[in-house]
Design an enzyme around this catalytic site. Structure first.
Site, PDB file in Angstrom:
ATOM      1  N   LYS A 192      -2.475   6.833  13.098  1.00  0.00           N
ATOM      2  CA  LYS A 192      -1.018   6.740  13.262  1.00  0.00           C
ATOM      3  C   LYS A 192      -0.531   7.823  14.217  1.00  0.00           C
ATOM      4  O   LYS A 192      -1.055   8.942  14.230  1.00  0.00           O
ATOM      5  CB  LYS A 192      -0.344   6.879  11.896  1.00  0.00           C
ATOM      6  N   SER A 195       6.424   2.824   7.042  1.00  0.00           N
ATOM      7  CA  SER A 195       6.511   3.134   8.459  1.00  0.00           C
ATOM      8  C   SER A 195       5.178   3.046   9.205  1.00  0.00           C
ATOM      9  O   SER A 195       5.130   3.094  10.431  1.00  0.00           O
ATOM     10  CB  SER A 195       7.057   4.560   8.631  1.00  0.00           C
ATOM     11  N   SER A 224       4.957   4.271   2.695  1.00  0.00           N
ATOM     12  CA  SER A 224       4.739   3.854   4.088  1.00  0.00           C
ATOM     13  C   SER A 224       3.331   3.382   4.401  1.00  0.00           C
ATOM     14  O   SER A 224       3.089   2.825   5.469  1.00  0.00           O
ATOM     15  CB  SER A 224       5.105   5.005   5.038  1.00  0.00           C
TER      16      SER A 224
END
Length: 481
Positions: free
Chosen positions: A78, A153, A177
């Site tokens: 990420k 997210s 997330s």
């Protein structure tokens, strides 16, 4: 053999027995990336990962393994986790052009064990969002149905695993997330105990709740990577040791396991497809001999209020560092300092990030800090955490759906933050109490969308949770969903 449809443990077996080259495996993932760019899961695929693969192939050929138990294992990361000499933007316009000068501790541990980092994945800007739409690089789409959101997210990290552009990926989980996009895309999403993985090198959102997490198709892969990345770190004072004798994962019957069901998370509040899937999940567990007890925790009714009071306050403090003076994008206009700050942050931060910063500053303002923020912290420490600690004295695990809702259509709830925040009601529990939690893919609806089930374990008992999850998957026949 489809080289892009392998678990890490299978890759390890093929590589060590010299049945397959690491380079060929990475090339298969690179080809899948090229074929699935429309999903928008990657911000960048690292071409130099192929050079690293060649180098490791030479090491294997010359029997120069050293201590590389993860040799050749491809992992996507990420874009809020630091990789030395790679871009770190948190999917924000304000950080475009910033190159990280150091490795996060988790990244360093992976590199030292031979893993290959293959790319940076898309995300909601600064990890704020539950849909995967709040990114300066555009929305990430759900590989199961591109008309729907992937969740956030960590949407990009979920998407690349779900679409076989990577066998494993790292995300971050502050209020769900990792688990929410895992549920929406039909894969495993694991959040370790708070402090189980070092946060050094993870861009901070809400420091009390942030935790690096994992996406995978395999429980064994999650346990393997957790084993090699967990543990205390001198660079993070909140990090703790969580490794225990539940590794290797144990194969045990579900018979006699005591599970808790929270009364306030009523099926009446869920989407009807989620409610029917959860009812079947409970029935399946009972049929295998597990015990399920319904318990009342009244504080659940305002758990979202607690989370969305504390997290924006911490976010407003953490994001104050993005001034444009030291790193990232910078306005070249000749402005006063106040005007520079105002214009820079107004131009380069998204509406969702600005919404949370404004809320956090409001909650910290004179007259409101004691009324809201201090009160929320007091309730969390004195009521919520003790109640869950007491609950775990009589139960082994807590079960919930991962989310009360199914994935939204892309763009549908873009301007409805309350509905978006509501999708976190089940997942924020584990973040608030610092416990490990996992989302398991359980069923699909008529649109082909996945519905996940969440299991929450005891704090610092991560491998115990993974062992139980492995046995749930095995006994309920959930492989291949």
């Amino acid at each position: 053999m489809d080289l892009s449809n392998l678990t890490l443990t299978k890759i390890q077996e093929l590589v060590l027995t010299k049945k397959c080259k690491i380079y060929d495996i990475l090339l298969a993932y690179k080809n899948n990336y090229e074929l699935n760019k429309d999903i928008n899961g990657y911000i960048e695929f690292f071409d130099d990962s192929l050079d690293i693969a060649k180098r490791y192939d030479d090491c294997l050929k010359n029997c120069e393994l050293e201590d590389l138990p993860l040799i050749g294992m491809p992992i996507a990361v990420k874009d809020n986790i630091s990789i030395q000499d790679k871009s770190l933007t948190c999917a924000s316009e304000i950080l475009k052009g910033y190159i990280s000068p150091y490795d996060a501790t988790v990244i360093k541990r992976l590199k030292n064990k031979g893993a290959i980092l293959i790319g940076k994945t898309n995300m909601d800007e600064f990890a704020m969002g539950s849909t995967g739409e709040f990114s300066c690089y555009g929305a990430t789409l759900n590989p199961l149905n591109r008309e729907y959101v992937i969740g956030g997210s960590s949407g990009g990290s979920a998407a690349v695993v779900a679409s076989f552009q990577a066998p494993f990926s790292l995300g971050s989980d502050t209020g769900g997330s990792v688990r929410l996009p895992a549920s929406f895309s039909g894969i495993l999403g694991f959040k370790p105990s708070y402090g189980g993985l070092s946060r050094y090198g993870l861009a901070s959102y809400a420091s009390s709740f942030d935790q690096i997490g994992f996406f995978s198709h395999s429980i064994e892969d999650i346990a393997l990577i957790l084993k090699h990345t967990c543990g205390a770190d001198k660079m993070d004072s909140t990090s703790v040791d969580i490794f225990d004798d539940f590794y290797p994962l144990k194969t045990e019957p579900l018979q006699g396991k005591n599970l808790a069901l929270i009364k306030e998370l009523s099926e009446d509040l869920m989407d009807k497809n989620v409610a029917s899937s959860f009812a079947k999940f409970k029935f399946d567990l009972l049929s295998k001999g597990a015990n399920i007890k319904e318990v009342s925790i009244e504080e659940i009714n305002f758990i979202l209020s607690i989370y969305y009071t504390i997290s924006p306050v911490e976010a407003s403090s953490n994001l104050a560092r993005y001034t444009g003076l030291c790193y990232g994008k910078r306005i070249s206009e000749n402005l006063s300092l106040n005007d520079f700050y105002f214009k820079h942050r107004s131009n380069f931060l998204s509406e969702e990030v600005k919404r949370r910063i404004i809320l956090g500053n409001y909650l910290l303002s004179e007259g409101y800090d004691a009324k809201y923020y201090a009160k929320a912290c007091e309730i969390l420490q004195n009521l919520i955490i003790p109640k869950f600690n007491k609950l775990f004295e009589s139960c082994d695990f807590i079960i919930t759906p991962t989310s009360f809702v199914k994935p939204f259509r892309v763009g549908l709830d873009f301007d409805d933050p309350v509905k978006m925040y509501y999708s976190d009601i089940c997942t924020v529990i584990a973040n608030l109490i610092g416990a490990p939690a996992i989302s398991l893919p359980y069923s699909k609806d008529k649109e082909g969308l996945s519905i996940g089930m969440q299991i929450i374990g005891r704090s610092k008992k991560d491998f115990e949770l993974l062992s139980f999850s492995k046995n749930v998957i095995r006994e309920l026949g959930l492989n291949g969903i």
